[in-house]
Design a protein around this motif. Structure first.
Motif, PDB file in Angstrom:
ATOM      1  N   THR A   5       0.818  -1.202   0.000  1.00 22.47           N
ATOM      2  CA  THR A   5       0.000   0.000   0.000  1.00 22.47           C
ATOM      3  C   THR A   5       0.856   1.258   0.000  1.00 22.47           C
ATOM      4  O   THR A   5       2.024   1.222   0.385  1.00 22.47           O
ATOM      5  CB  THR A   5      -0.914   0.039   1.232  1.00 22.47           C
ATOM      6  OG1 THR A   5      -0.110   0.226   2.397  1.00 22.47           O
ATOM      7  CG2 THR A   5      -1.732  -1.234   1.361  1.00 22.47           C
ATOM      8  N   MET A  31     -14.648  -0.617  -6.574  1.00 27.96           N
ATOM      9  CA  MET A  31     -13.884  -0.970  -5.375  1.00 27.96           C
ATOM     10  C   MET A  31     -14.835  -1.588  -4.365  1.00 27.96           C
ATOM     11  O   MET A  31     -15.677  -0.907  -3.799  1.00 27.96           O
ATOM     12  CB  MET A  31     -13.195   0.269  -4.793  1.00 27.96           C
ATOM     13  CG  MET A  31     -12.083   0.784  -5.643  1.00 27.96           C
ATOM     14  SD  MET A  31     -11.172   2.047  -4.736  1.00 27.96           S
ATOM     15  CE  MET A  31     -10.301   2.817  -6.087  1.00 27.96           C
ATOM     16  N   SER A  52      -8.307   0.250   0.302  1.00 30.67           N
ATOM     17  CA  SER A  52      -8.850  -0.573  -0.785  1.00 30.67           C
ATOM     18  C   SER A  52      -7.929  -1.770  -1.036  1.00 30.67           C
ATOM     19  O   SER A  52      -6.710  -1.620  -1.100  1.00 30.67           O
ATOM     20  CB  SER A  52      -8.964   0.259  -2.062  1.00 30.67           C
ATOM     21  OG  SER A  52      -9.285  -0.589  -3.151  1.00 30.67           O
ATOM     22  N   ASP A  54      -8.695  -3.583  -3.744  1.00 27.95           N
ATOM     23  CA  ASP A  54      -8.786  -3.621  -5.206  1.00 27.95           C
ATOM     24  C   ASP A  54      -7.746  -2.698  -5.840  1.00 27.95           C
ATOM     25  O   ASP A  54      -7.270  -2.963  -6.942  1.00 27.95           O
ATOM     26  CB  ASP A  54     -10.188  -3.206  -5.667  1.00 27.95           C
ATOM     27  CG  ASP A  54     -11.270  -4.126  -5.122  1.00 27.95           C
ATOM     28  OD1 ASP A  54     -11.155  -5.349  -5.334  1.00 27.95           O
ATOM     29  OD2 ASP A  54     -12.204  -3.628  -4.488  1.00 27.95           O
ATOM     30  N   ASP A  55      -7.430  -1.599  -5.173  1.00 28.43           N
ATOM     31  CA  ASP A  55      -6.451  -0.626  -5.658  1.00 28.43           C
ATOM     32  C   ASP A  55      -5.590  -0.198  -4.471  1.00 28.43           C
ATOM     33  O   ASP A  55      -5.987   0.676  -3.697  1.00 28.43           O
ATOM     34  CB  ASP A  55      -7.159   0.587  -6.266  1.00 28.43           C
ATOM     35  CG  ASP A  55      -6.192   1.626  -6.806  1.00 28.43           C
ATOM     36  OD1 ASP A  55      -4.958   1.467  -6.618  1.00 28.43           O
ATOM     37  OD2 ASP A  55      -6.659   2.608  -7.405  1.00 28.43           O
ATOM     38  N   PHE A  58      -5.215   3.382  -3.150  1.00 28.85           N
ATOM     39  CA  PHE A  58      -6.375   4.110  -2.633  1.00 28.85           C
ATOM     40  C   PHE A  58      -6.664   3.760  -1.173  1.00 28.85           C
ATOM     41  O   PHE A  58      -6.892   2.602  -0.836  1.00 28.85           O
ATOM     42  CB  PHE A  58      -7.600   3.792  -3.492  1.00 28.85           C
ATOM     43  CG  PHE A  58      -8.822   4.574  -3.114  1.00 28.85           C
ATOM     44  CD1 PHE A  58      -9.030   5.847  -3.617  1.00 28.85           C
ATOM     45  CD2 PHE A  58      -9.762   4.044  -2.243  1.00 28.85           C
ATOM     46  CE1 PHE A  58     -10.162   6.582  -3.272  1.00 28.85           C
ATOM     47  CE2 PHE A  58     -10.901   4.764  -1.892  1.00 28.85           C
ATOM     48  CZ  PHE A  58     -11.094   6.035  -2.410  1.00 28.85           C
TER      49      PHE A  58
END
Length: 153
Positions: A5, A31, A52, A54-55, A58
């Motif tokens: 991250t 997301m 997140s 998924d990303d 973020f």
């Protein structure tokens, strides 16, 4: 699940800690998987991060709205939270997003779009409150400063 991250570096998320947003969050419908994190180094329990999965770039700062607005108690139609039911009172966690602009004195929380988490089934949704008492940009800097002063005695 391992994830690299922007804020926390490499982290390992237990499957049981993954929060699913069946319809995503406002502005980011794709997301759907998040983890709730806190920064141990900053030593504050007030602001946490909705990271997140998924990303990994973020992450949104979030906090308990009752910390800055103790009378926060909007009426939420059951229809708005049907994707995360059944929801018991002890499993309810409500968070609001925090906006921290360059001028930190203009820090706000979004009381109009709270995030409702069902910790019992790890499902969540973000809803829109149809009540003018809860603005999108509720200023919190002065309140946080007062709380800090009170804590320091």
């Amino acid at each position: 699940m391992k994830l690299t991250t922007r804020i926390f570096g490499e982290i390992d998320i237990e499957d049981s800690k993954i929060i699913e947003f069946p319809k995503g969050i406002i502005g980011f419908p794709d997301m759907t998987q998040f983890a709730l994190m806190h920064d141990k180094d900053k030593d504050t329990n007030n602001i946490r991060w909705l990271q997140s999965l998924d990303d990994p770039v973020f992450a949104m700062p979030v906090m308990d709205p009752l910390y800055v607005k103790p009378d926060f108690n909007p009426v939420v139609p059951e229809e708005n939270i049907k994707d995360i039911l059944p929801l018991e009172d002890e499993d309810l966690l409500v968070l609001v997003t925090v906006t921290v602009p360059q001028d930190i004195t203009k820090m706000t929380v979004n009381l109009k779009g709270p995030i409702i988490i069902n910790s019992g089934n790890c499902k969540a949704c973000q809803i829109i409150i149809d009540d003018d008492d809860y603005p999108v940009k509720y200023p919190i800097y002065d309140y946080l400063q007062k709380q800090k002063e009170l804590a320091q005695g």
